[in-house]
Design an enzyme around this catalytic site. Sequence first.
Site, PDB file in Angstrom:
ATOM      1  N   CYS A 110      56.834  31.747  37.093  1.00 42.66           N
ATOM      2  CA  CYS A 110      57.568  31.419  35.922  1.00 42.66           C
ATOM      3  C   CYS A 110      56.462  30.832  34.888  1.00 42.66           C
ATOM      4  CB  CYS A 110      58.778  30.361  35.864  1.00 42.66           C
ATOM      5  SG  CYS A 110      59.866  30.701  37.152  1.00 42.66           S
TER       6      CYS A 110
ATOM      7  N   ARG B 253      53.337  35.689  34.644  1.00 47.67           N
ATOM      8  CA  ARG B 253      53.734  34.709  35.524  1.00 47.67           C
ATOM      9  C   ARG B 253      55.196  35.195  36.104  1.00 47.67           C
ATOM     10  NH1 ARG B 253      50.891  30.265  36.237  1.00 47.67           N
ATOM     11  NH2 ARG B 253      52.702  29.129  37.190  1.00 47.67           N
TER      12      ARG B 253
ATOM     13  N   TRP C 246      60.579  34.352  36.947  1.00 49.59           N
ATOM     14  CA  TRP C 246      60.329  35.137  37.969  1.00 49.59           C
ATOM     15  C   TRP C 246      61.538  34.411  38.894  1.00 49.59           C
ATOM     16  CZ3 TRP C 246      59.255  35.030  43.205  1.00 49.59           C
ATOM     17  CH2 TRP C 246      59.015  36.142  43.617  1.00 49.59           C
TER      18      TRP C 246
ATOM     19  N   ASN D 235      59.484  25.394  36.774  1.00 53.08           N
ATOM     20  CA  ASN D 235      58.693  26.349  37.591  1.00 53.08           C
ATOM     21  C   ASN D 235      58.471  25.895  39.186  1.00 53.08           C
ATOM     22  OD1 ASN D 235      55.159  27.114  37.593  1.00 53.08           O
ATOM     23  ND2 ASN D 235      56.467  28.081  38.682  1.00 53.08           N
ATOM     24  N   GLY D 236      58.830  26.577  40.196  1.00 54.34           N
ATOM     25  CA  GLY D 236      58.676  26.188  41.461  1.00 54.34           C
ATOM     26  C   GLY D 236      60.165  26.140  42.203  1.00 54.34           C
TER      27      GLY D 236
ATOM     28  N   GLU E 123      42.782  48.253  49.265  1.00 54.70           N
ATOM     29  CA  GLU E 123      43.180  47.619  47.843  1.00 54.70           C
ATOM     30  C   GLU E 123      43.551  48.932  46.960  1.00 54.70           C
ATOM     31  OE1 GLU E 123      43.220  45.087  46.345  1.00 54.70           O
ATOM     32  OE2 GLU E 123      42.806  45.294  44.529  1.00 54.70           O
TER      33      GLU E 123
ATOM     34  N   LYS F 140      46.942  49.142  44.775  1.00 58.33           N
ATOM     35  CA  LYS F 140      46.886  49.241  43.458  1.00 58.33           C
ATOM     36  C   LYS F 140      47.959  50.331  43.162  1.00 58.33           C
ATOM     37  CE  LYS F 140      45.628  46.228  42.263  1.00 58.33           C
ATOM     38  NZ  LYS F 140      44.618  45.186  42.815  1.00 58.33           N
TER      39      LYS F 140
ATOM     40  N   GLU G  80      51.658  49.031  43.402  1.00 60.33           N
ATOM     41  CA  GLU G  80      52.270  48.056  42.664  1.00 60.33           C
ATOM     42  C   GLU G  80      52.522  48.499  41.227  1.00 60.33           C
ATOM     43  OE1 GLU G  80      49.857  44.365  42.616  1.00 60.33           O
ATOM     44  OE2 GLU G  80      48.093  45.529  42.626  1.00 60.33           O
TER      45      GLU G  80
ATOM     46  N   HIS H 138      45.676  57.787  65.639  1.00 60.26           N
ATOM     47  CA  HIS H 138      46.655  56.917  66.548  1.00 60.26           C
ATOM     48  C   HIS H 138      48.048  56.819  66.009  1.00 60.26           C
ATOM     49  CE1 HIS H 138      43.294  55.913  69.011  1.00 60.26           C
ATOM     50  NE2 HIS H 138      42.427  55.586  68.036  1.00 60.26           N
TER      51      HIS H 138
ATOM     52  N   LYS I 172      51.926  37.498  38.453  1.00 60.74           N
ATOM     53  CA  LYS I 172      50.493  37.255  38.453  1.00 60.74           C
ATOM     54  C   LYS I 172      50.338  36.104  39.393  1.00 60.74           C
ATOM     55  CE  LYS I 172      46.063  38.356  36.887  1.00 60.74           C
ATOM     56  NZ  LYS I 172      46.058  39.504  37.935  1.00 60.74           N
TER      57      LYS I 172
HETATM   58  C1  F6R Z   1      47.550  42.721  43.696  1.00 60.07           C
HETATM   59  C2  F6R Z   1      47.461  41.049  43.440  1.00 60.07           C
HETATM   60  C3  F6R Z   1      47.983  40.197  44.196  1.00 60.07           C
HETATM   61  C4  F6R Z   1      47.115  38.888  44.262  1.00 60.07           C
HETATM   62  C5  F6R Z   1      47.927  37.729  45.157  1.00 60.07           C
HETATM   63  C6  F6R Z   1      47.040  36.538  45.588  1.00 60.07           C
HETATM   64  O1  F6R Z   1      46.921  43.145  42.449  1.00 60.07           O
HETATM   65  O2  F6R Z   1      47.192  40.682  42.236  1.00 60.07           O
HETATM   66  O3  F6R Z   1      48.176  40.890  45.559  1.00 60.07           O
HETATM   67  O4  F6R Z   1      45.916  39.116  44.476  1.00 60.07           O
HETATM   68  O5  F6R Z   1      48.969  37.604  44.833  1.00 60.07           O
HETATM   69  O6  F6R Z   1      46.673  36.062  44.308  1.00 60.07           O
HETATM   70  P1  F6R Z   1      45.392  34.741  44.017  1.00 60.07           P
HETATM   71  O7  F6R Z   1      44.218  35.909  43.991  1.00 60.07           O
HETATM   72  O8  F6R Z   1      45.813  34.331  42.545  1.00 60.07           O
HETATM   73  O9  F6R Z   1      45.657  33.868  44.952  1.00 60.07           O
END
Ligand code: F6R
Length: 611
Positions: free
Chosen positions: A2, A27, A73, A99-100, A484, A488, A491, A507, A606
Amino acid sequence: MCGIVGYTGSKEAYPIIIKGLKRLEYRGYDSTGVALLNHGLKVYKKKGKVAELEDALVGQDLHANIGIGHTRWATHGEPSDRNAHPHTSSSGKLAMIHNGIIENYTKLKNELIKNGYFFHSDTDTEVLLNFIEDIKINNNCSLEEAIRVALKRVVGAYVILMIDADDPETIIAARKGSPLVIGIGKGEHFLGSDASPMLEYTKEVVYVNDYELAIVKPGELILKNLGNEKITPFVQKLDIELAAIEKGGYDHFMLKEINEQPDTIFDCLRGRLDADKGTITMAGVGNNIEKFCTASRIIIIACGTSWHAGLVAEYIIEELCRIPVEVEYASEFRYRNPVVHPGDVIVAISQSGETADTLVAIEKAKEKGAFIFGIVNVVGSSIARTSHAGAYTHAGPEIGVASTKTFTAQLAVLTMVALKIAKEKATINEERYMHLLKELHDTPDKVREVLKLSGHIKSLAKKYKDARDFLYLGRGYNFPVALEGALKLKEISYIHAEGYPAAEMKHGPIALVDESLPVVFVATKDSYHEKVVSNMQEIKARKGKVVSVITEGDEMSVSLSNDVMIVPAADEIVAPMLSVVPLQLLAYYIGVLKGCDVDKPRNLAKSVTVE
Ligand code: F6R
């Protein structure tokens, strides 16, 4: 998670709050709300993104010089109008954004229900708000005192902002475990989850610490601890410019951030790496070099993309430094009873520096006496502050919810850390050391070359966008890159994708292969290359569509692939910084072609500040 914003001063509060919330939508963005004080409390809230609330409020009288706003969120309670913040207390006089998570909210709620309270939402926030109001009424005390009493009984993480219709100039804020920044203006104050809502108004900020309470009026900022003792605010200067958080002509932040990578990697190396002199200057490592060199183990803790960077680092550190490395999901590490010795070095990697799982894992390792080294992007964030030492990635604000430029910046930092330790431990010879410094130095220019593939990758995106599933394969340094790439794609485009070590495919996952499955190989020239080529052959033999990221001049892989994305030759240690870029672009273009909101994918946020 949030995002929260607050303003008190002489300006119109609503436009400042709305603009700030838009910047904080990374957020969370499932509902939005604003509370304003102007001859009484007015609350406007709605399911959906900030722009939807803004549209709904066109034509309303929103005049006020004080207000708070929230972009959510969801944790407790589905995204809906009634669960949107701000919440209003039973008396209708207090409003709160949060937020929390309040972990013991059920117990508090039951107590309040027994005392005759009714709840209009499913949130823990409404419980905390009424708990505070109940204390205020029963103890006949100030709001500030009631908050202090309440927070001593609360279990969980929070930043709260409250306004009171009976005190129309004051915002009271408190923090534990979620971020809060207060911007200091002339006769005005700004509050935010980060500094982005206040960038054009002030460069002077205070980062509020856990267990602190802020009483914020237009001309006065008082910080106190929960014991009611005053604390002198530590005012810091921001060095972020407004342009850094704007799209700069790109359609999406994600595309801008992918394209920024030559510069962000350069910024990360700048002032640290001198490839001619053969030096790496990193105070956080240099001042603690003994700890690294004598470490019995390095444990890397992180989540998501940062965890993938940690996996690449495992290969690099073990190869160059000969120190055993374990890479842990922070969320798993913290809940078991991990064996951590005082001689262990913990490397915590996080873009936001606020990821709750990583933060708690750090605390756990700290309790056991480990040395914590943080690799963080957001300056002044909680992980940066709680680490014993660290290195910033200097990638600038990353607004797109999917991490891109911070992944490559993390790799650049981790490679420098490994090289510095290896040099000190003499586990690398001079020639290889100098060669790798030069390779690192050349990486920004090579990434610039890779970005020229953009148009070609867009056409590949058109070709493959309707696939139902994708498989991503790689070995060695490129195995985490495959993970990775798959993350990407999932998501951003909501296409199911799996990353696997290429050899592991036989396997099990090979059963998925048929003529409709694109299999993306991360197959740049390295010590594993011949083996990867064999894996390509295995896919080809089963009619899978081979799409590969390969090194220029690799004719063998060209002949085995349906499509290729060709990157410049590079040492395998730095190759992931190149090979990930085509995968970021592929995910981006597929997401755009499928009409997805690539900067704000559904259900994501994020900064994951809930456990
Ligand atoms: C994927 C992504 C998330 C973050 C994860 C950790 O694109 O952004 O998987 O990598 O939530 O976030 P941080 O790096 O902020 O601890």
